[in-house]
Design a protein around this motif. Sequence first.
Motif: not given
Length: 77
Positions: A25-36, A39-43
């Motif tokens: 839950t904490q990971f998802i709350a603190t890591h967000k992705l923009s629409p563009q 997923l695999t390009d997330a920093p």
Amino acid sequence: MDTTPVDMSHLFEQLGLANQAQAITQFIATHKLSPQTHLTDAPFWTQAQKSFLIEALAADAQWTELIEQLDAQLRRP
């Protein structure tokens, strides 16, 4: 035959992340992705995590549905 349970906790374990419900839950709350952003390009992924995600998605592996669920959760406001 791989008998690893396929659930979010085990996906996080495969990614080498803390896999308790609160940690997920904490990971998802603190890591967000923009629409563009794919997923695999997330920093926030390490190279090993990125490779796992790419390989699992390309192989349409047992993890694909959970990876897609994680992707959707990371895009929620």
